[in-house]
Design a protein around this motif. Structure first.
Motif, mmCIF file in Angstrom:
data_model
loop_
_atom_site.group_PDB
_atom_site.id
_atom_site.type_symbol
_atom_site.label_atom_id
_atom_site.label_comp_id
_atom_site.label_asym_id
_atom_site.label_seq_id
_atom_site.Cartn_x
_atom_site.Cartn_y
_atom_site.Cartn_z
ATOM 1 N N ILE A 113 0.503 -1.358 -0.275
ATOM 2 C CA ILE A 113 -0.037 0.379 0.166
ATOM 3 C C ILE A 113 1.448 1.469 0.087
ATOM 4 C CG2 ILE A 113 -2.262 1.131 1.044
ATOM 5 C CD1 ILE A 113 -2.901 -1.209 0.582
ATOM 6 N N THR A 114 0.491 2.105 -1.168
ATOM 7 C CA THR A 114 1.241 3.811 -1.035
ATOM 8 C C THR A 114 0.854 4.012 -1.253
ATOM 9 O OG1 THR A 114 3.345 2.178 -2.131
ATOM 10 C CG2 THR A 114 3.390 4.573 -2.073
ATOM 11 N N SER A 115 0.699 5.225 -0.441
ATOM 12 C CA SER A 115 -0.394 6.400 -0.676
ATOM 13 C C SER A 115 0.548 7.786 -0.676
ATOM 14 C CB SER A 115 -0.729 6.718 0.436
ATOM 15 O OG SER A 115 -2.013 7.938 0.935
ATOM 16 N N ALA A 116 -0.304 8.340 -0.932
ATOM 17 C CA ALA A 116 0.017 10.093 -1.653
ATOM 18 C C ALA A 116 0.689 10.462 0.036
ATOM 19 C CB ALA A 116 0.037 11.270 -2.107
ATOM 20 N N GLU A 117 0.304 10.650 0.601
ATOM 21 C CA GLU A 117 0.309 10.696 2.572
ATOM 22 C C GLU A 117 1.569 10.540 2.784
ATOM 23 O OE1 GLU A 117 -2.609 9.805 6.109
ATOM 24 O OE2 GLU A 117 -1.753 8.222 4.596
ATOM 25 N N HIS A 118 1.878 8.996 2.818
ATOM 26 C CA HIS A 118 3.448 8.782 2.940
ATOM 27 C C HIS A 118 4.492 10.196 2.282
ATOM 28 C CE1 HIS A 118 2.030 4.363 2.353
ATOM 29 N NE2 HIS A 118 2.857 4.726 3.628
ATOM 30 N N PHE A 119 4.140 11.095 1.485
ATOM 31 C CA PHE A 119 5.210 11.679 1.283
ATOM 32 C C PHE A 119 4.424 13.236 1.556
ATOM 33 C CE2 PHE A 119 4.641 8.563 -2.234
ATOM 34 C CZ PHE A 119 5.567 7.677 -1.840
ATOM 35 N N GLY A 120 4.036 13.117 1.931
ATOM 36 C CA GLY A 120 2.943 14.633 2.070
ATOM 37 C C GLY A 120 2.725 15.194 1.284
#
Length: 212
Positions: A113-120
């Motif tokens: 699971i990769t989300s834009a949330e991981h990169f702010g």
């Protein structure tokens, strides 16, 4: 209110989400998609003079409806095939909890699971695509984005990704002229139409046969 009016409200809420990445102000504190969807829903209901019909629990339940969306019929078999050969992952503007719930609800066999949330940041910001490649220790050219939005793919291609367009009914925000221009520009490596077999066709493109 008529059924058509409620549908118009739902469509407006969906359009608001679709434009979120472009309207997000990176200079302000990070806001998750769940938070944005809640705020957006309240604003739309106020515009329609309907906010008083819903209490906080109602609004929370409506916001979490995004966590219970059903996947397309090709998603599970297609991802199962792709995961036999590749390290598959989401790369969505949706927050991690949203993606985890969608995966659980639909039994989606993503490996990660990769989300834009991981990169702010939010797509189409280049940081999301660069960050995703770094997260898996890959060069951008080793990554392929499969998406139902041409703007997403255009941004990914500019970052050096391979790109596959998976046409989905009512998902594309670009109009017919922009879609025609995208075909001419050729930033999509594979174009899977609505009448195709979706992710199963993507797997076949990479030499993975379903055996059906």
């Amino acid at each position: 209110m008529s059924t058509s009016s409620w549908q118009e409200i739902a469509d407006e809420w969906h359009r608001s989400y679709m434009s979120f990445g472009n309207t997000y102000d990176a200079s302000k504190p990070f806001v998750s998609v769940d938070e944005y969807n809640r705020i957006s829903l309240e604003n739309i209901l106020m515009k329609w003079l309907l906010r008083g019909l819903f209490n906080d629990d109602d609004l929370e339940n409506l916001t979490l409806a995004w966590h219970r969306l059903d996947s397309h019929s090709d998603s599970v078999p297609g991802l199962s095939l792709l995961s036999t050969k590749f390290s598959t992952s989401t790369l969505s503007n949706g927050n991690v909890k949203l993606l985890e719930d969608l995966q659980k609800h639909n039994y989606l066999p993503f490996k990660h699971i990769t989300s834009a949330e991981h990169f702010g940041a939010y797509k189409p910001s280049p940081e999301v695509y660069h960050g995703a490649a770094r997260r898996f220790g890959l060069k951008n050219s080793q990554c392929c984005l499969v998406a139902a939005h041409l703007e997403d793919l255009h941004a990914a291609k500019k970052c050096g990704f391979q790109t596959i367009y998976l046409e989905r009914h009512l998902e594309e925000a670009w109009d017919s002229r922009e879609i025609a221009r995208a075909r001419e520009e050729g930033f999509v490596d594979l174009w899977v139409g609505v009448g195709g077999s979706g992710l199963i066709e993507v797997a076949r493109y990479f030499g993975i046969e379903s055996g059906l």
